[in-house]
Design a protein around this motif. Structure first.
Motif, PDB file in Angstrom:
ATOM      1  N   ARG A 179     -18.623   2.766  -7.321  1.00 34.09           N
ATOM      2  CA  ARG A 179     -17.701   3.341  -7.751  1.00 34.09           C
ATOM      3  C   ARG A 179     -17.762   3.807  -9.226  1.00 34.09           C
ATOM      4  N   GLY A 219     -12.509  -1.431  -1.606  1.00 32.12           N
ATOM      5  CA  GLY A 219     -12.824  -0.920  -0.447  1.00 32.12           C
ATOM      6  C   GLY A 219     -12.547   0.566  -0.061  1.00 32.12           C
ATOM      7  N   THR A 220     -12.925   1.102   0.777  1.00 33.24           N
ATOM      8  CA  THR A 220     -12.853   2.466   0.985  1.00 33.24           C
ATOM      9  C   THR A 220     -11.500   2.844   1.135  1.00 33.24           C
ATOM     10  N   GLY A 221     -10.556   1.890   1.618  1.00 33.75           N
ATOM     11  CA  GLY A 221      -9.271   2.278   1.544  1.00 33.75           C
ATOM     12  C   GLY A 221      -8.454   0.943   1.247  1.00 33.75           C
ATOM     13  N   ASN A 274      -7.713  -2.534  -1.346  1.00 34.73           N
ATOM     14  CA  ASN A 274      -7.968  -3.485  -2.570  1.00 34.73           C
ATOM     15  C   ASN A 274      -8.396  -4.870  -2.023  1.00 34.73           C
ATOM     16  N   GLY A 299      -3.593   0.030  -6.005  1.00 33.99           N
ATOM     17  CA  GLY A 299      -2.777   0.102  -4.793  1.00 33.99           C
ATOM     18  C   GLY A 299      -1.531  -0.396  -4.905  1.00 33.99           C
ATOM     19  N   ILE A 300      -0.540   0.156  -4.035  1.00 37.77           N
ATOM     20  CA  ILE A 300       0.906  -0.197  -3.972  1.00 37.77           C
ATOM     21  C   ILE A 300       1.002  -1.734  -3.340  1.00 37.77           C
ATOM     22  N   ARG A 327      -1.431  -3.890  -3.512  1.00 39.63           N
ATOM     23  CA  ARG A 327      -2.052  -4.771  -4.302  1.00 39.63           C
ATOM     24  C   ARG A 327      -1.201  -5.196  -5.578  1.00 39.63           C
ATOM     25  N   THR A 355      -6.001  -5.894   0.844  1.00 39.11           N
ATOM     26  CA  THR A 355      -4.581  -5.323   0.770  1.00 39.11           C
ATOM     27  C   THR A 355      -4.661  -3.775   1.028  1.00 39.11           C
ATOM     28  N   SER A 356      -3.614  -3.314   1.954  1.00 39.70           N
ATOM     29  CA  SER A 356      -3.468  -1.704   1.910  1.00 39.70           C
ATOM     30  C   SER A 356      -2.224  -1.488   2.854  1.00 39.70           C
ATOM     31  N   THR A 357      -1.705  -0.269   2.623  1.00 36.45           N
ATOM     32  CA  THR A 357      -0.502   0.156   3.240  1.00 36.45           C
ATOM     33  C   THR A 357      -0.563  -0.224   4.652  1.00 36.45           C
TER      34      THR A 357
HETATM   35  N1  PLP Z   1      -8.150   1.934  -2.529  1.00 37.50           N
HETATM   36  C1  PLP Z   1      -8.328   3.027  -2.058  1.00 37.50           C
HETATM   37  C2  PLP Z   1      -9.544   3.754  -2.335  1.00 37.50           C
HETATM   38  C3  PLP Z   1      -7.483   3.640  -1.142  1.00 37.50           C
HETATM   39  O1  PLP Z   1      -7.606   4.607  -0.545  1.00 37.50           O
HETATM   40  C4  PLP Z   1      -6.427   2.668  -0.624  1.00 37.50           C
HETATM   41  C5  PLP Z   1      -5.203   3.257   0.233  1.00 37.50           C
HETATM   42  O2  PLP Z   1      -5.295   3.993   0.983  1.00 37.50           O
HETATM   43  C6  PLP Z   1      -6.075   1.602  -1.325  1.00 37.50           C
HETATM   44  C7  PLP Z   1      -7.118   0.966  -2.337  1.00 37.50           C
HETATM   45  C8  PLP Z   1      -5.047   0.581  -0.975  1.00 37.50           C
HETATM   46  O3  PLP Z   1      -3.669   1.248  -1.616  1.00 37.50           O
HETATM   47  P1  PLP Z   1      -2.551   0.834  -0.741  1.00 37.50           P
HETATM   48  O4  PLP Z   1      -1.850  -0.482  -0.946  1.00 37.50           O
HETATM   49  O5  PLP Z   1      -1.477   1.662  -1.916  1.00 37.50           O
HETATM   50  O6  PLP Z   1      -2.375   1.751   0.503  1.00 37.50           O
END
Ligand code: PLP
Length: 276
Positions: free
Chosen positions: A131, A175-177, A179, A200-201, A203, A231-233
């Motif tokens: 990254r 991560g890809t999606g 934290n 991240g929300i 996070r 953590t993620s949505t």
């Molecule tokens: N990092 C990345 C690259 C993301 O795409 C996401 C969510 O899609 C997150 C972290 C986690 O963020 P959130 O907790 O807002 O879903």
């Protein structure tokens, strides 16, 4: 399924944006994924604040948040789902070939699809790509997600559900999606936003609710951490049981379990207006 496209609901098959939309041709767009349960969104206000931050970072006009809220409500009403993910996409709109962005406004698309509850534990790998913690897009949730798609495919090949990145100076990032959080000497840490991770929300809520420290950590901390979670949505708090073949405990460890509980309780309490 009915989608919201630029001002109104449309049947999925009839919904259209231009094939010359800048979001499609050059990835000049942003998005949010919002969890919705039985018609109720979670943390929509925080997602909309980030949508605006991403728009400003990309030089897009501020999204009309009243329209985005109306679109989310209309899409959820038209497509009842028990547990769903709302996808808000906002792009630089249609520009005739050869011209700059913005000639004909922006595009807003809101859709919803069902999603499954994630298991409590999962496997992750690290990937050799980095990254960029100092890029123009760092920290923005743009639709330029192809690198994540490639990394996630690598994870899937390894039987994992997430791929973790270091940044250009070898520090743990995200991560890809999701934290990432690690437990060291019984204390919870997560990389700071300056590592290049998305703010991240989930996070932010997890940091607020667990007291986790934001700590600049080397990527190889994953080789020694007592516990690791993501953590993620869509994951909430999800324990990592294996990373790069290193087995951690099969069940979520004590600090992770505490974080899971506190997250579940605070999220359900929903007293905070920003969570609406
Ligand atoms: N990092 C990345 C690259 C993301 O795409 C996401 C969510 O899609 C997150 C972290 C986690 O963020 P959130 O907790 O807002 O879903």
């Amino acid at each position: 399924m009915k989608l919201w496209v630029n001002g109104g609901l449309h049947d999925e098959k009839a919904a259209r944006v231009s094939v010359l939309d800048h979001g499609l041709t050059v990835g000049d767009g942003i998005f949010e994924t919002v969890r919705a349960e039985r018609g109720e969104t979670f943390a929509l206000t925080l997602h909309l604040e980030r949508l605006t931050r991403s728009a400003r970072g990309l030089g897009l006009p501020d999204p009309d948040l009243d329209e985005v809220r109306r679109a989310c409500a209309a899409v959820l009403e038209a497509n009842p789902v028990e547990l769903g993910r709302l996808r808000i996409t906002y792009t630089g709109g249609l520009s005739p070939l050869g011209s700059e962005r913005g000639d004909t406004g922006t595009s807003l698309v809101v859709a919803v699809g069902p999603t499954a509850r994630r298991p409590d534990t999962t496997k992750a790998i690290t990937v050799p790509w980095t990254r960029n913690e100092r890029g123009a897009l760092t920290g923005l949730k743009t639709t330029s997600y192809a690198e994540n798609v490639v990394a996630l495919a690598r994870a899937k090949e390894a039987g994992a559900s997430e791929a973790l990145f270091g940044n250009t100076v070898g520090r743990l990032c995200e991560g890809t999606g999701s934290n990432v959080f690690v437990v060291l000497d019984g204390r919870l840490h997560t990389p700071p936003v300056s590592s290049g991770c998305l703010a991240g929300i989930t996070r932010a809520l997890a940091v607020e609710w667990t007291g986790a420290e934001e700590t600049d950590l080397p990527l190889d901390v994953l080789e020694t951490a007592e516990e690791i979670f993501l953590t993620s949505t869509l994951r909430d708090v999800q324990a990592v049981h294996t990373v790069d073949g290193r087995a951690l405990s099969a069940e979520p460890g004590p600090v992770t379990v505490k974080a899971m509980r506190v997250f579940e309780e605070r999220a359900a309490a929903d007293r905070d207006p920003k969570l609406g």
